[in-house]
Design an enzyme around this catalytic site. Structure first.
Site, PDB file in Angstrom:
ATOM      1  N   HIS A   1      15.194 -12.098 -10.190  1.00 18.79           N
ATOM      2  CA  HIS A   1      16.538 -12.630  -9.998  1.00 18.79           C
ATOM      3  C   HIS A   1      17.417 -11.534  -9.426  1.00 18.79           C
ATOM      4  O   HIS A   1      17.269 -10.367  -9.764  1.00 18.79           O
ATOM      5  CB  HIS A   1      17.119 -13.088 -11.344  1.00 18.79           C
ATOM      6  CG  HIS A   1      18.254 -14.045 -11.206  1.00 18.79           C
ATOM      7  ND1 HIS A   1      19.542 -13.640 -10.962  1.00 18.79           N
ATOM      8  CD2 HIS A   1      18.284 -15.396 -11.236  1.00 18.79           C
ATOM      9  CE1 HIS A   1      20.333 -14.695 -10.880  1.00 18.79           C
ATOM     10  NE2 HIS A   1      19.598 -15.776 -11.030  1.00 18.79           N
TER      11      HIS A   1
ATOM     12  N   HIS B   1      15.447 -20.375  -3.981  1.00 17.61           N
ATOM     13  CA  HIS B   1      16.615 -20.774  -4.793  1.00 17.61           C
ATOM     14  C   HIS B   1      16.231 -21.982  -5.644  1.00 17.61           C
ATOM     15  O   HIS B   1      15.318 -21.889  -6.453  1.00 17.61           O
ATOM     16  CB  HIS B   1      17.794 -21.039  -3.848  1.00 17.61           C
ATOM     17  CG  HIS B   1      19.145 -21.204  -4.490  1.00 17.61           C
ATOM     18  ND1 HIS B   1      19.423 -20.905  -5.799  1.00 17.61           N
ATOM     19  CD2 HIS B   1      20.324 -21.639  -3.959  1.00 17.61           C
ATOM     20  CE1 HIS B   1      20.703 -21.140  -6.050  1.00 17.61           C
ATOM     21  NE2 HIS B   1      21.278 -21.602  -4.952  1.00 17.61           N
TER      22      HIS B   1
ATOM     23  N   ASP C   1      13.810 -21.130 -13.347  1.00 16.76           N
ATOM     24  CA  ASP C   1      12.869 -22.065 -12.719  1.00 16.76           C
ATOM     25  C   ASP C   1      11.447 -21.958 -13.246  1.00 16.76           C
ATOM     26  O   ASP C   1      10.593 -22.768 -12.889  1.00 16.76           O
ATOM     27  CB  ASP C   1      12.860 -21.814 -11.200  1.00 16.76           C
ATOM     28  CG  ASP C   1      14.198 -22.222 -10.587  1.00 16.76           C
ATOM     29  OD1 ASP C   1      14.844 -21.370  -9.962  1.00 16.76           O
ATOM     30  OD2 ASP C   1      14.592 -23.387 -10.777  1.00 16.76           O
TER      31      ASP C   1
HETATM   32  C1  SDX Z   1      17.619 -19.390  -8.711  1.00 15.63           C
HETATM   33  O1  SDX Z   1      21.426 -16.484  -7.662  1.00 15.63           O
HETATM   34  C2  SDX Z   1      21.303 -17.303  -8.639  1.00 15.63           C
HETATM   35  O2  SDX Z   1      22.004 -17.260  -9.589  1.00 15.63           O
HETATM   36  C3  SDX Z   1      20.166 -18.325  -8.478  1.00 15.63           C
HETATM   37  C4  SDX Z   1      19.891 -19.207  -9.680  1.00 15.63           C
HETATM   38  C5  SDX Z   1      21.058 -20.140  -9.980  1.00 15.63           C
HETATM   39  O3  SDX Z   1      21.157 -20.619 -11.099  1.00 15.63           O
HETATM   40  O4  SDX Z   1      21.784 -20.513  -8.983  1.00 15.63           O
HETATM   41  O5  SDX Z   1      19.641 -18.404 -10.827  1.00 15.63           O
HETATM   42  C6  SDX Z   1      18.694 -20.098  -9.422  1.00 15.63           C
HETATM   43  O6  SDX Z   1      17.585 -19.441  -7.498  1.00 15.63           O
HETATM   44  C7  SDX Z   1      16.641 -18.552  -9.505  1.00 15.63           C
HETATM   45  C8  SDX Z   1      15.632 -17.766  -8.590  1.00 15.63           C
HETATM   46  C9  SDX Z   1      14.514 -18.755  -8.193  1.00 15.63           C
HETATM   47  N1  SDX Z   1      13.659 -18.129  -7.189  1.00 15.63           N
HETATM   48  C10 SDX Z   1      12.392 -17.751  -7.466  1.00 15.63           C
HETATM   49  O7  SDX Z   1      11.899 -17.786  -8.594  1.00 15.63           O
HETATM   50  C11 SDX Z   1      11.605 -17.261  -6.257  1.00 15.63           C
HETATM   51  C12 SDX Z   1      10.832 -15.991  -6.629  1.00 15.63           C
HETATM   52  N2  SDX Z   1      11.834 -14.913  -6.868  1.00 15.63           N
HETATM   53  C13 SDX Z   1      12.197 -14.133  -5.737  1.00 15.63           C
HETATM   54  O8  SDX Z   1      11.839 -14.474  -4.468  1.00 15.63           O
HETATM   55  C14 SDX Z   1      13.297 -13.118  -5.952  1.00 15.63           C
HETATM   56  O9  SDX Z   1      13.113 -12.550  -7.179  1.00 15.63           O
HETATM   57  C15 SDX Z   1      14.716 -13.617  -5.799  1.00 15.63           C
HETATM   58  C16 SDX Z   1      14.914 -14.310  -4.509  1.00 15.63           C
HETATM   59  C17 SDX Z   1      15.060 -14.534  -6.927  1.00 15.63           C
HETATM   60  C18 SDX Z   1      15.640 -12.410  -5.867  1.00 15.63           C
HETATM   61  O10 SDX Z   1      15.299 -11.610  -4.814  1.00 15.63           O
HETATM   62  P1  SDX Z   1      16.072 -10.252  -4.486  1.00 15.63           P
HETATM   63  O11 SDX Z   1      17.101  -9.942  -5.495  1.00 15.63           O
HETATM   64  O12 SDX Z   1      16.495 -10.315  -3.064  1.00 15.63           O
HETATM   65  O13 SDX Z   1      14.949  -9.194  -4.694  1.00 15.63           O
HETATM   66  P2  SDX Z   1      13.948  -8.737  -3.587  1.00 15.63           P
HETATM   67  O14 SDX Z   1      13.387  -9.937  -2.897  1.00 15.63           O
HETATM   68  O15 SDX Z   1      14.620  -7.698  -2.752  1.00 15.63           O
HETATM   69  O16 SDX Z   1      12.798  -8.086  -4.472  1.00 15.63           O
HETATM   70  C19 SDX Z   1      12.954  -6.781  -5.013  1.00 15.63           C
HETATM   71  C20 SDX Z   1      11.524  -6.306  -5.246  1.00 15.63           C
HETATM   72  C21 SDX Z   1      10.648  -6.439  -4.007  1.00 15.63           C
HETATM   73  O17 SDX Z   1       9.592  -5.504  -4.156  1.00 15.63           O
HETATM   74  P3  SDX Z   1       9.586  -4.180  -3.220  1.00 15.63           P
HETATM   75  O18 SDX Z   1       9.810  -4.665  -1.787  1.00 15.63           O
HETATM   76  O19 SDX Z   1      10.745  -3.357  -3.744  1.00 15.63           O
HETATM   77  O20 SDX Z   1       8.252  -3.561  -3.427  1.00 15.63           O
HETATM   78  O21 SDX Z   1      10.888  -7.151  -6.233  1.00 15.63           O
HETATM   79  C22 SDX Z   1       9.819  -7.869  -5.610  1.00 15.63           C
HETATM   80  C23 SDX Z   1      10.024  -7.792  -4.109  1.00 15.63           C
HETATM   81  O22 SDX Z   1       8.780  -7.880  -3.439  1.00 15.63           O
HETATM   82  N3  SDX Z   1       9.919  -9.233  -6.080  1.00 15.63           N
HETATM   83  C24 SDX Z   1       8.888  -9.980  -6.434  1.00 15.63           C
HETATM   84  C25 SDX Z   1       9.439 -11.183  -6.871  1.00 15.63           C
HETATM   85  N4  SDX Z   1      10.777 -11.141  -6.774  1.00 15.63           N
HETATM   86  C26 SDX Z   1      11.074  -9.933  -6.277  1.00 15.63           C
HETATM   87  N5  SDX Z   1       7.567  -9.723  -6.410  1.00 15.63           N
HETATM   88  C27 SDX Z   1       6.774 -10.729  -6.861  1.00 15.63           C
HETATM   89  N6  SDX Z   1       7.214 -11.919  -7.310  1.00 15.63           N
HETATM   90  C28 SDX Z   1       8.533 -12.183  -7.322  1.00 15.63           C
HETATM   91  N7  SDX Z   1       8.982 -13.353  -7.766  1.00 15.63           N
END
Ligand code: SDX
Length: 427
Positions: free
Chosen positions: A306, A267, A362
């Protein structure tokens, strides 16, 4: 056609008509679906609330497919271009743009509350010099609840407004004190002649000069970054704010919990994780190898992806533009080239495209913060300062919502059947 869902329970052959409103059905309407009179009735199972609307809200609108973000109907691009953080905070809290007089009054009220109780200095001294400033920040926000016991009177509108002003005003001061503590420097008192972000820079970076003069480009860059981070509908930390607030806890205690949620690397902690990732990659030449590791599932591309945006985060676009303006003043962050190469490859690679992974808020923000002189550990604190306005606006909306009550989800029990206690001798 009626706005209903007809559900046939094949276990009993019975049919149920359930109203559809605002693209949802009410989960409680499923409880009538039973196999017999003893049956509790159907619930929904939705881990991480991925497909559950937990509230009605008029504060922020996001269209994840089209990359649209609006606060109270105002497009984020227009607010970033024309507004300030304090004006945007007013919009989030009061629902519309303020008149000149209202903005002046609001600015004065917030400015008057930037000072911290002197005991906060002693509280901060209890932390080790290398304590993570986000841990200091969330602890201090919670501690403030003990300085303002009347904040518990959450249904007193005047007191609620006062504590909202205090929290918005004091979060930069807390952040600045935490930074000065970790750098071993004296605390700087607020300078009420300066803007909200100008004073924040003053409390962070003033040294021996008689009066701190903030660099106008950096002052404006912080305004834009704070506007972009001010709210984001029902994100993880806002959900925490609403859930804690639903027990009628005071806003300081609720916000300490929200800040704790924001601290996580998935997050608000992601901006710090992005810089650590870029530093770990080390050079543009290593980017292809890193991408391979991401695709092998060995690591994540922090700052990408996201839950809601399945296109480019509109905030990331604006931050990228702001970065160029900041680098004019500070000099280019050498890690920028690595970030740009990561983005170039990811936007072409099917692994990311098929999963709709784009840069989020981010991905670039940390590059700016680092160029401005902030240590990585301060990045999540810089996210928490502006999100204070969003958390408080969402908290107030929850309090006023007659449909809301204390949050208490159900569960699917997967534990043991009943069993008898066994004395130590028989175990
Ligand atoms: C913020 O919610 C908000 O609005 C948050 C925010 C706000 O203003 O409050 O926007 C701020 O928190 C932005 C997000 C910051 N976080 C990151 O950058 C961390 C990296 N991103 C992730 O961990 C992920 O994308 C999330 C947590 C942001 C979202 O995760 P989801 O929606 O639960 O998606 P998921 O983890 O289920 O992933 C879906 C697929 C998976 O692959 P498969 O299992 O289907 O093969 O996408 C892949 C994940 O492995 N994946 C990624 C990835 N994010 C998702 N693979 C590589 N790198 C990534 N960053």
């Amino acid at each position: 056609m009626p706005d209903t869902l007809t559900i046939t329970d094949n276990r009993t052959g019975r049919q149920y008509d359930v109203p559809v409103a605002d693209g949802t059905i009410r989960a409680m309407d499923l409880r009538q679906i039973k196999v017999n009179e003893e049956d509790f009735g159907l619930m929904t199972y939705d881990p991480a609330l991925q497909n559950t609307a937990s509230c009605r809200s008029g504060i922020t609108f996001i269209d994840g497919d089209r990359g649209i973000l609006m606060y109270r109907g105002y497009p984020i691009e227009q607010l970033a271009e024309h507004s300030t953080y304090l004006e945007t905070a007013y919009v989030l809290l009061h629902g519309k743009l303020p008149s000149a007089a209202a903005l002046e009054t609001w600015t004065e009220q917030v400015t008057l509350h930037t000072m911290l109780h002197e005991n906060i200095k002693h509280l901060m001294r209890a932390f080790r010099y290398n304590a993570h400033p986000m841990g200091v920040f969330l602890s201090t926000v919670g501690a403030l609840s003990t300085f303002y016991p009347d904040a518990k009177q959450i249904f007193d509108e005047g007191l609620r407004e006062l504590h909202i002003q205090r929290l918005i005003a004091k979060t930069p001061s807390i952040a600045a004190y935490a930074y000065r503590h970790m750098t071993g420097r004296f605390y700087v008192y607020p300078d009420n002649d300066l803007s909200f972000t100008g004073n924040f820079l003053n409390m962070l970076f003033k040294m021996a000069e008689a009066k701190y003069r903030p660099n106008p480009t950096l002052e404006r860059a912080l305004e834009v970054l704070f506007i972009l981070h001010a709210d984001h509908e029902q994100n993880c930390s806002t959900n925490a704010m609403r859930s804690i607030g639903s027990s009628q806890a005071d806003p300081y205690s609720a916000m300490a919990g929200a800040a704790a949620a924001l601290y996580g690397p998935l997050h608000g902690g992601a901006n710090e994780a992005v810089l650590r990732m870029l530093e770990q990659i080390g050079s543009v030449a290593n980017v292809a190898g890193f991408i391979k590791r991401v695709k092998a599932g060995e690591t994540r591309l922090m700052g990408f992806g996201h839950r809601v945006y399945k296109s480019y985060d509109p905030r990331a676009k604006i931050i990228k533009k702001t970065a160029d303006e900041v680098f004019e003043v500070t000099g280019k962050n050498p890690l920028l080239d690595i970030a740009l190469e990561l983005e170039r490859i990811a936007l072409e690679d099917d692994y990311f495209v098929s999963r709709k992974l784009y840069p989020n808020v981010d991905f670039y923000s940390g590059l700016i913060y680092q160029a401005m002189g902030f240590p990585l550990e301060m990045f999540s604190v810089l996210f928490a300062i502006p999100r204070t306005a969003g958390w408080l606006a969402q908290w107030e909306e929850m309090l006023a919502d007659s449909e809301q009550k204390i949050a208490r989800p159900r569960q699917i029990y997967t534990g043991s059947e009943q069993r008898d206690y066994v004395g130590m001798g028989e175990r």
